[in-house]
Enzyme design. Structure first.
Site, mmCIF file in Angstrom:
data_model
loop_
_atom_site.group_PDB
_atom_site.id
_atom_site.type_symbol
_atom_site.label_atom_id
_atom_site.label_comp_id
_atom_site.label_asym_id
_atom_site.label_seq_id
_atom_site.Cartn_x
_atom_site.Cartn_y
_atom_site.Cartn_z
ATOM 1 N N TYR A 153 -58.396 37.195 -11.771
ATOM 2 C CA TYR A 153 -58.131 36.872 -13.173
ATOM 3 C C TYR A 153 -59.204 35.901 -13.665
ATOM 4 O O TYR A 153 -59.341 34.782 -13.150
ATOM 5 C CB TYR A 153 -56.758 36.234 -13.286
ATOM 6 N N TYR A 200 -59.575 41.328 -22.657
ATOM 7 C CA TYR A 200 -58.530 40.381 -22.285
ATOM 8 C C TYR A 200 -57.185 40.991 -22.624
ATOM 9 O O TYR A 200 -56.720 40.916 -23.760
ATOM 10 C CB TYR A 200 -58.736 39.059 -23.031
#
Lengths: 395, 304
Positions: free
Chosen positions: A292, A342
């Site tokens: 991430y 995102y």
């Protein structure tokens, strides 16, 4: 134990953009339909839905629009992007317990054209909850953006371990190199150099613009089913070799500043230890890591926390291009959230599934397991995915 | 605030030119001589012919050294509005004058001004501000003898909530994010309002804790007390926040995680610091920023 009994059998995405022109509900519907089509399943096969507490689309609203009838399992996971892999874990737990048979995990957001997470949020600051009270020690003092909260940790990490802005920059360069050859990526055909990174403006020192992931509109859905059912479906199943959630001691949301050290991500350590224990694997077994990447320093710290290198050593680990395609541990072949989009970590799960299937645009050779992590700096989660039969699944 | 400024600008602009303001004295040789000497202009023609230098035009209608406020003057009126909104500093940016003819000894001059434009808020090197443009015309009787386009920047001087004058602080204060206060945390905020930095202390085992909570993690007691911190500490880490905007603050700001002498850590803005001077390990002392009657924020200042 989840290991080997459940798989991701379908993935779906919308396009990734800066202005979807659609409601978040519409995006969610499109991604779920695409994921079910990918799996070869019908809406009526679905009996469970899982999303983030931050998602604006309730399970029941999505079920109405997609044509899912009765739901037997529905759940929402908290803590922002930390929920990503946990949605799949929740699905796997429900399926392995016999509570549900086919569970869809989804996340839809107009994060660029709608509510932008990078801004200071009065709503988060003033929430009449324990988290709102936690924020009272930070937001009124002027510390109120995700970048700034990460910058506080990044500065200490630099101070203690000698990491530099260029070390952070190498993470961005790798992501943009990978995105440059991924047509789905917002930054397709737009790689950057380390000099570009160093020339980008300060956002919250020591973080520059190119240390921060982009903002996106889009949706992702993944379909989870039992491994036996998966064998009869259209796609090569991505078997869930391990799935875990983790929260550390003295945990806060983005502001765990009151622990002894400010140089690690203990909550991810909780996840990592479970992943290795459940799977019987070790970091060296991992073929591809999808980490991430909302902010570059936390990618370095994840490599350390997961055991790919000792604490403080990530800058040496990545210095020779180890995390780029062709390196020892390619990280985020899709370009990550810095390069692709995102979608709160959910697009990383899709990339991991493609790496297992062998269908990624930036496919990494080999059959080893693929690691995925979720939002860091918050209670988080992780997955190990692999083709059927790979890995040392035991216990 | 932006709406208030724009509404006032529109009102003043719509009112058109203000009333004519006559010069205190007629055009006169003593004042011409003084001005020529001060400027260093040795051209003898002005005195010989009884003419005033054109660049003196504005001098004739100046209001003296200690002018009273003139609410009928459009620039004064607009400046008052911006002052109220916290844009307390001023710098002239443009002045273009046009002279139609020389003024002669003995002539009586008057000036009329009107507001042309107010644009902003703009981010400038001096700080956030508004450009105010006025047009003025000087008359002798009905004859226009000179005109001027004049532009000033009214700006908010850079600095933080605490570094700003009281008149400005009110404007910013309404924007500051307010803490959620509960029964578990109200002692802390009562402390800042009283000028005390309070650290929670377990009522049974004495363990210190920040941020506070209702139950001691060491002994499990739910009886909490506090002590007043010495107010000193060291920077444990810090951020220079440059983007995006933070409500109630003018960027950049330095926000530090401070390790107090008593051992707990606490986040606060470092006031009045050059970001380049802040270092991990730097010694700091607490300061208090009174936002309004309900809220006082703890903050830090670097010790020399």
């Amino acid at each position: 134990m989840i290991s080997g009994r459940v798989a991701i059998v379908g993935v779906g995405e919308t396009e990734f953009s800066k202005d979807s022109g659609r409601s978040e509900l519409q995006l969610a519907v499109a991604a779920v339909r695409a994921a079910l089509a990918d799996a070869g399943l019908a809406p009526t096969d679905v009996d469970g839905l899982v999303t983030f507490t931050m998602d604006s689309t309730a399970e029941i609203a999505l079920a109405r629009e997609v044509g899912v009838g009765e739901l037997r399992f529905f759940s929402q996971v908290g803590y922002g992007g930390g929920a990503a892999c946990a949605t799949v874990q929740q699905a796997a737990l429900a399926i392995s317990a016999g509570t549900a048979r086919v569970v869809v995990c989804y996340r839809a957001l107009n994060e660029r054209s709608g509510r932008r997470f990078g801004r200071v949020s009065r709503a988060i600051s003033s929430a009449p909850t324990s988290s709102g009270v936690d924020n009272a020690w930070h937001y009124p003092m002027g510390l109120g953006t995700p970048a700034a909260t990460v910058a506080m940790v990044a500065r200490r990490y630099q101070h203690v371990f000698g990491a530099t802005g260029e070390d952070f920059g190498r993470v961005a360069v790798a992501a943009r190199r990978h995105a440059a050859t991924n047509p789905r990526a917002w930054f397709f055909e737009r790689p950057i150099t380390l000099a570009d990174h160093q020339a980008s403006r300060w956002i919250a020192e020591p973080l520059r613009l190119l240390d921060c992931c982009q903002e996106s509109d889009g949706a992702v859905a993944v379909v989870v089913a039992g491994a036996e059912q998966a064998a009869d479906l259209r796609q090569t199943p991505a078997v869930i070799t391990a799935a875990a959630q983790g929260s550390g001691a003295d945990q806060y949301i983005m502001t765990s500043y009151y622990r002894d050290n400010l140089t690690g991500l203990p909550e991810l350590g909780v996840v990592g230890r479970q992943l290795w224990q459940q799977s019987g694997l070790v970091p060296d077994d991992v073929r591809v890591a999808v980490l991430y990447d909302h902010f570059t320093p936390y990618v370095l710290m994840q490599l350390e926390e997961l055991g790919f290198c000792p604490p403080g050593e990530a800058r040496h680990f990545i210095a020779d291009g180890a995390i780029e395609l062709g390196g020892r541990l390619p990280v985020n072949p899709h370009g990550g959230q810095l390069g692709e989009a995102y979608i709160h970590g959910m697009n990383g799960i899709v990339e991991a599934v493609r790496q297992v299937r062998g269908s990624s645009v930036n496919q990494v050779a080999g059959a080893g397991p693929v690691l995925v992590t979720a939002g860091t700096g918050v209670p988080t989660s992780g997955l190990l995915l692999a083709p059927r039969g790979s890995g040392k699944v035991g216990h | 605030m932006e709406d208030t400024v724009n509404a006032a600008a529109e009102r003043i602009r719509a009112a058109g030119a203000g009333p004519a303001r006559p010069a205190r004295d007629p055009v006169n040789l003593p004042m011409i001589r003084n001005w020529l000497e001060a400027i260093g202009d040795r051209n003898p023609r002005y005195e010989q012919d009884g003419l005033a230098p054109p660049a003196m035009t504005q001098v004739w209608t100046m209001r003296g050294l200690h002018p009273a406020a003139d609410p009928t003057d459009p620039l004064s009126a607009m400046s008052a509005v911006l002052d109220q909104a916290g844009f307390t500093s001023v710098v002239a940016t443009n002045c273009e004058q046009t002279y139609h003819r020389y003024l002669r000894d003995g002539e009586r001059v008057e000036v009329r001004s009107r507001l042309v434009d107010v644009s902003g808020p703009k981010r400038t090197a001096l700080g956030e501000g508004w450009f105010v443009t006025t047009d003025s015309t000087w008359y002798v009787g009905a004859e226009a003898v000179a005109s001027m386009t004049f532009r000033v920047l009214r700006f908010r001087p850079p600095g933080s909530v605490a570094a700003t004058p009281a008149s400005e602080r009110t404007a910013a204060a309404s924007d500051v994010l307010r803490p959620v206060v509960t029964r578990d945390t109200s002692f802390f905020w009562a402390g800042t309002a009283a000028g005390e930095l309070r650290i929670q202390r377990c009522g049974r085992c004495g363990r210190l804790r920040h941020p506070p909570g209702p139950v001691c993690r060491q002994c499990g007691a739910d009886r909490q007390d506090h002590l007043v911190a010495r107010g000193t500490g060291e920077v444990f880490s810090f951020v220079v926040h440059r983007h995006p905007p933070v409500p109630g603050r003018r960027l950049p700001i330095v926000v530090a995680l401070v390790e107090l002498t008593e051992g707990v850590r606490m986040v606060g803005e470092v006031l009045g610091a050059d970001p380049a001077q802040v270092r991990i390990g730097a010694a700091v002392r607490v300061d208090f920023v009174r936002v309004d009657a309900e809220l006082t924020l703890p903050a830090w200042r670097l010790l020399p």
